[in-house]
Each structure stands twice: as C-alpha cells, then as structure tokens.
Design an enzyme around this catalytic site. Structure first.
Site, PDB file in Angstrom:
ATOM      1  N   LYS A 170      23.182  -4.029  23.984  1.00  0.00           N
ATOM      2  CA  LYS A 170      23.852  -5.219  24.492  1.00  0.00           C
ATOM      3  C   LYS A 170      24.471  -5.955  23.320  1.00  0.00           C
ATOM      4  O   LYS A 170      23.785  -6.622  22.539  1.00  0.00           O
ATOM      5  CB  LYS A 170      22.892  -6.152  25.223  1.00  0.00           C
ATOM      6  CG  LYS A 170      23.609  -7.304  25.929  1.00  0.00           C
ATOM      7  CD  LYS A 170      22.699  -8.444  26.251  1.00  0.00           C
ATOM      8  CE  LYS A 170      22.499  -9.391  25.097  1.00  0.00           C
ATOM      9  NZ  LYS A 170      23.733 -10.092  24.661  1.00  0.00           N
ATOM     10  N   GLY A 221      19.411 -11.757  15.147  1.00  0.00           N
ATOM     11  CA  GLY A 221      19.983 -12.999  15.636  1.00  0.00           C
ATOM     12  C   GLY A 221      19.097 -14.180  15.302  1.00  0.00           C
ATOM     13  O   GLY A 221      18.333 -14.156  14.329  1.00  0.00           O
ATOM     14  N   THR A 223      16.290 -17.243  15.332  1.00  0.00           N
ATOM     15  CA  THR A 223      14.838 -17.295  15.486  1.00  0.00           C
ATOM     16  C   THR A 223      14.402 -17.731  16.885  1.00  0.00           C
ATOM     17  O   THR A 223      13.507 -17.104  17.465  1.00  0.00           O
ATOM     18  CB  THR A 223      14.228 -18.201  14.401  1.00  0.00           C
ATOM     19  OG1 THR A 223      14.464 -17.598  13.117  1.00  0.00           O
ATOM     20  CG2 THR A 223      12.732 -18.381  14.602  1.00  0.00           C
ATOM     21  N   THR A 225      15.831 -17.253  19.748  1.00  0.00           N
ATOM     22  CA  THR A 225      16.006 -16.119  20.663  1.00  0.00           C
ATOM     23  C   THR A 225      14.968 -15.042  20.378  1.00  0.00           C
ATOM     24  O   THR A 225      14.407 -14.440  21.303  1.00  0.00           O
ATOM     25  CB  THR A 225      17.423 -15.549  20.544  1.00  0.00           C
ATOM     26  OG1 THR A 225      18.372 -16.574  20.825  1.00  0.00           O
ATOM     27  CG2 THR A 225      17.625 -14.400  21.515  1.00  0.00           C
ATOM     28  N   GLY A 226      14.694 -14.794  19.111  1.00  0.00           N
ATOM     29  CA  GLY A 226      13.665 -13.820  18.758  1.00  0.00           C
ATOM     30  C   GLY A 226      12.298 -14.212  19.288  1.00  0.00           C
ATOM     31  O   GLY A 226      11.520 -13.363  19.745  1.00  0.00           O
ATOM     32  N   GLU A 243      15.024  -9.168  13.304  1.00  0.00           N
ATOM     33  CA  GLU A 243      15.621  -9.660  12.054  1.00  0.00           C
ATOM     34  C   GLU A 243      16.291 -10.979  12.399  1.00  0.00           C
ATOM     35  O   GLU A 243      17.343 -11.000  13.038  1.00  0.00           O
ATOM     36  CB  GLU A 243      16.608  -8.637  11.485  1.00  0.00           C
ATOM     37  CG  GLU A 243      16.932  -8.867  10.019  1.00  0.00           C
ATOM     38  CD  GLU A 243      18.170  -9.699   9.805  1.00  0.00           C
ATOM     39  OE1 GLU A 243      18.026 -10.944   9.749  1.00  0.00           O
ATOM     40  OE2 GLU A 243      19.263  -9.137   9.704  1.00  0.00           O
ATOM     41  N   CYS A 277      23.238 -13.049   7.667  1.00  0.00           N
ATOM     42  CA  CYS A 277      21.839 -13.493   7.685  1.00  0.00           C
ATOM     43  C   CYS A 277      21.281 -13.653   6.280  1.00  0.00           C
ATOM     44  O   CYS A 277      20.599 -14.630   5.976  1.00  0.00           O
ATOM     45  CB  CYS A 277      20.986 -12.512   8.480  1.00  0.00           C
ATOM     46  SG  CYS A 277      21.352 -12.485  10.238  1.00  0.00           S
ATOM     47  N   GLU A 374      19.892 -23.686   8.363  1.00  0.00           N
ATOM     48  CA  GLU A 374      20.795 -22.568   8.078  1.00  0.00           C
ATOM     49  C   GLU A 374      22.193 -22.896   8.599  1.00  0.00           C
ATOM     50  O   GLU A 374      22.404 -23.049   9.796  1.00  0.00           O
ATOM     51  CB  GLU A 374      20.285 -21.286   8.743  1.00  0.00           C
ATOM     52  CG  GLU A 374      21.166 -20.083   8.456  1.00  0.00           C
ATOM     53  CD  GLU A 374      20.706 -18.835   9.184  1.00  0.00           C
ATOM     54  OE1 GLU A 374      21.062 -17.732   8.726  1.00  0.00           O
ATOM     55  OE2 GLU A 374      20.007 -18.951  10.207  1.00  0.00           O
TER      56      GLU A 374
END
Length: 470
Positions: A170, A221, A223, A225-226, A243, A277, A374
């Site tokens: 995706k 992507g 954090t 969302t992770g 990551e 990143c 960030e």
C-alpha cells in the site's frame, strides 16, 4: 499528464471501489492522476491472492528466486527513465536525485537477490544434529511513505520475495504512481498474486494491520501511525518492522575544518529537501566554530536553485505536500518568534508550488519547536554549545533515536562521543548514509526491528529448529 489509477490484484489491474482521490504535482499543484482507493473487500481479495500464490512461491528454490529477482532488476533498469520522471512529477525531487533513487533501487534489488539465507549449525555430535532453518512467514504487507516512493518500496518488497513470502503493498496516496508502475514491472516477471497493490489511507491501513491473513507488516512512516499498527497487529501477533520518525542530532567538535565538512553537513541535512527519515535535523556546533559554520551553511543554501525538478539547473525541489509545507512554515515562524536568526531562506517562494528554500536558523536551542520536533523539511536549526557533555545531553534529550553523527578530526574522540548517542545508527564525519549490507533501524520511538543486510533479511523469516537424533 493525467493518469487513471488502478489497483493490481492477482496480476490484474482493477479500479478501486473506495473514495476518489487525486495525485498532485507539488511543483505545480495540478492533479496528474486520479482514481479510487481500494475498498476493504478489495484488500481481502489481494490478501487471498497473495495467500494462494504463497503456496507455490514458498516452494521455489533459492536459485530460482535469485534469478527472477535479477530479471526484475533488469526490467527496472529498462524502465529507469520513465520511473525517474514519475518520481519527479509526483514527489517533487530534482531529476538527478530521482535518477539516483532509481539507480539505488536497481542496486538494492541485485544485492538482495544474491543474499544467502543461512542455515545455522547448533550441534553436530555422535548422537544428534541440530540445525536452525529459516522459513518464510507468509503474506507480508508493505506500507510506504511519500518521500522515497520507489526506493522504500524496493526495501520492503525485495527481501520479502527473496525469503519466499508474497506481498500486498500500500503506497502513500500522495505518491502511488511509481509504486504502481514498479508492481506492474514485477508482475511482468513473477507469477500472478506474488505481489499485489492496493491504494488507501487510514481505513485500509488499519485493515491491513489487523488482518488475520497478513503475517507481517513492514512500515516506514510516522511514529503515531507505527504505534497504531503495533496495537492493531496484536490479533494474530503478526511480525512487525517499523522504521519511524527521527530527529537526528549531529555534533561538530572543536578543531573541525569548517570548509571540509560544511558541504557534507548541508547535503545530509537537506537531502530530498530535508524529507528523509535519517536526515541530519539538529546541528550542535562548538562555540569556536559556530559563526564560521553558520555562515558557510548559509552560503551553500543561498547558492541552491529552487524550482521544478524537471527544469534544467534545479538543485532543490518543492516540499511534497501542502500539509508538510504548512508545518515547515509554522516551525520556522515559531523559531523566529523565539529569537531564531534566519541566515538563509525563511519564507516560502511566491507563486504556485510548495516551494520553500533551504533555511538555516541560528541562535535557537532545545525547547524551541524547530529543535524539539521533527521538521521533515528544508529548515535546519543550528545550536551553539561550549561543553561536550552538555552537547551529548542535548542531543539525547529527544524521544526519537534513529540516527546521529559526530564530526571532527580526532577519530578516537569522535568514536567515544558517538557511542554515547542514543540512536540506532551513528555516523562519524557523515550522516544519512544507508547501505544494503549495513543493518539500519531505530531505538526509542524511532522503531522496531532492522532493515538491510542479512539481519534485515531474516526479519522476513521464522526460525525453525530441526533436532535430529541419530
């Protein structure tokens, strides 16, 4: 250019059944493609196709997989110019950088194709032999971001295939065109169903992470969302490689030759317009060098040619999307309000496109948003320090731990300081260099697991112990 987007399920291109969306060229703000996202039912179809294809793909030999992946690399190489131009139009980076991305994707594919999957001998005695074998997990879901749409897809997909897994990918809805073309190319070589593609945003992403038919998710992507993926993945305890965000710090030591390091610092901070990143995002510079290095970085920044990535002479493209563009503006304005001194850039370029010039901000420190958060864009805060222990403390005062670096002529001193930085990778006299043979991953809120090299390859496998009594 206007393209009709599709999904790719079991070797067939099909229209999505979900919400309509457009792909925007960040240099012009014009739509270059349109289509519909996948429905959850279409995700189920893609997973079913991948599970069916897994039954035969898992039985292919290492030699066969290696040969087929080299054929994939050949096909990427044959379509290199098209792929690079798609990257520029949907992502924004200058053409020379897009060409580097395609070249890197080809090299990464070939490297992974040739990796050997080790068998570990644990015991070999008169009465017993114990071996550790690596078996594929099953269906791997790849969720990729918008900053390196081809390269990161390759990082996810090729190791999965090399180890005998099948894939549902995706891409970001902001940059789906390149990944769709990549999956079409892969399907010219591999059997139908081995690699499938669905488009979608949060609904599809959450359905992927919770799907009982998916055995592993690899995600690059943010954090938050992770963290959502990790929570949703608990249903079948699927394996994860995450990551996530980074806010990489670099420390420049006294005695460093400013002229020797300035270009390297600039390029690794503003790689892909800062949208990387592992880019250098916070720069801590000793008092004795501060003014000279700030001036040199501003000189390099002011020499950049900001424009459309396909225009001749462009060295610096747009920010990829409106939300990120707005975030960079807000962080720079906040830094100004907190006493930050703008040495270059500092305001958007007038006219169409998400153009923001490379911006050097001096006289800020921890506690200012541009330092603490960030930015993921073309703005670099430069922080003064006088005591090295304080610089290390400030560098580590961050919830993220992806990368970091130390710059200086005394390599023993630089090594000692580097080992005190809380990050997954630390570079000395460099930054943001990722290599196919060197494992890469973060600590703290920057992720789980590693990519690249044999260690990264084995994250797509299940260890099985074969305990044989003679």
């Amino acid at each position: 250019m206007s393209t009709e987007l599709s999904l790719l399920i079991n070797g067939d291109k099909v229209a999505g059944h979900g919400a309509a969306f457009d792909v925007i060229n960040p240099a012009t703000e014009a739509a270059i493609a349109s289509g519909r996202m996948a429905s959850v039912e279409q995700l189920d179809q893609a997973v079913a196709a991948a599970r069916q294809a897994f039954q035969s793909w898992r039985k292919t030999s290492d030699a066969e997989r290696t040969a087929l992946l080299h054929k994939v690399a050949d096909r990427i190489e044959a379509n290199a110019d098209e792929l690079a131009r798609i990257i520029v139009q949907e992502q924004g980076k200058p053409l020379f950088l897009a060409q580097m991305e395609v070249g890197g994707a080809i090299a990464w594919t070939r490297y992974n194709a040739d990796l050997e999957i080790p068998v570990k001998l644990i015991e070999d005695s008169e009465h017993k032999r114990i071996e550790g074998h690596r078996k594929p997990l099953g269906v791997v879901a790849s969720i990729t971001p918008w900053n390196w749409p081809l390269m990161i897809a390759i990082w996810h997909i090729i190791p999965a295939l090399r180890t005998g897994n099948t894939v549902v990918c995706k891409p970001s809805g902001l940059t789906p065109l390149n990944t769709l073309r990549l999956v079409e190319i892969i399907n010219e070589v591999l059997p139908a169903g081995v690699v499938n593609l669905v488009t979608g945003e949060r609904e599809i992403g959450e359905a992927i992470s919770a799907h009982s038919g998916i055995d592993k998710v690899i995600f690059t992507g943010s954090t938050p969302t992770g963290q959502n993926i990790m929570a949703n993945a608990s249903g079948n305890l699927k394996r994860l490689t995450l990551e996530l965000g980074g806010n990489d710090a670099a420390i420049v030591l006294p005695g460093t030759d400013v002229d020797a390091v300035a270009e390297g610092i600039f390029q690794t901070a503003f790689l892909n317009m800062g949208q990387t990143c592992a880019a250098l995002k916070r720069l801590y510079v000793h008092d004795s060098l501060y003014d000279a290095l700030c001036a040199k970085l501003a000189e390099i920044a002011n020499a950049q040619v900001v424009g459309d990535g396909l225009a001749e002479g462009t060295s610096f493209g747009p920010v990829q999307n409106a939300n990120q563009f707005q975030r960079v503006k807000e962080l720079v304005e906040d830094a100004k309000a907190r006493g930050g001194r703008i040495l270059s850039g500092g305001a958007p370029v007038d006219g169409k496109g998400y153009f923001y010039p490379p911006t050097i901000v001096a006289d800020v420190s921890n506690g200012v948003r541009l330092v603490d958060e960030e930015q993921f864009g073309p703005a670099l805060p430069v922080i003064r320090y006088s005591d090295i222990d304080e610089a290390i403390r400030l560098a580590n005062d961050c919830p993220f731990g992806l990368g970091g670096s130390v710059w200086g002529p005394d390599l023993a001193q630089a090594n000692s300081i580097a080992r005190q930085l809380e990050c997954g990778t630390v570079w000395i006299n460099g930054h943001a260099e990722v290599l196919p043979h060197a494992p890469f991953g973060g600590c703290k809120l920057s992720g789980v697991g590693v990519e690249f090299g044999v260690e990264g390859l084995l994250e797509y496998t299940q260890l099985q112990i074969v305990n044989c009594n003679r």
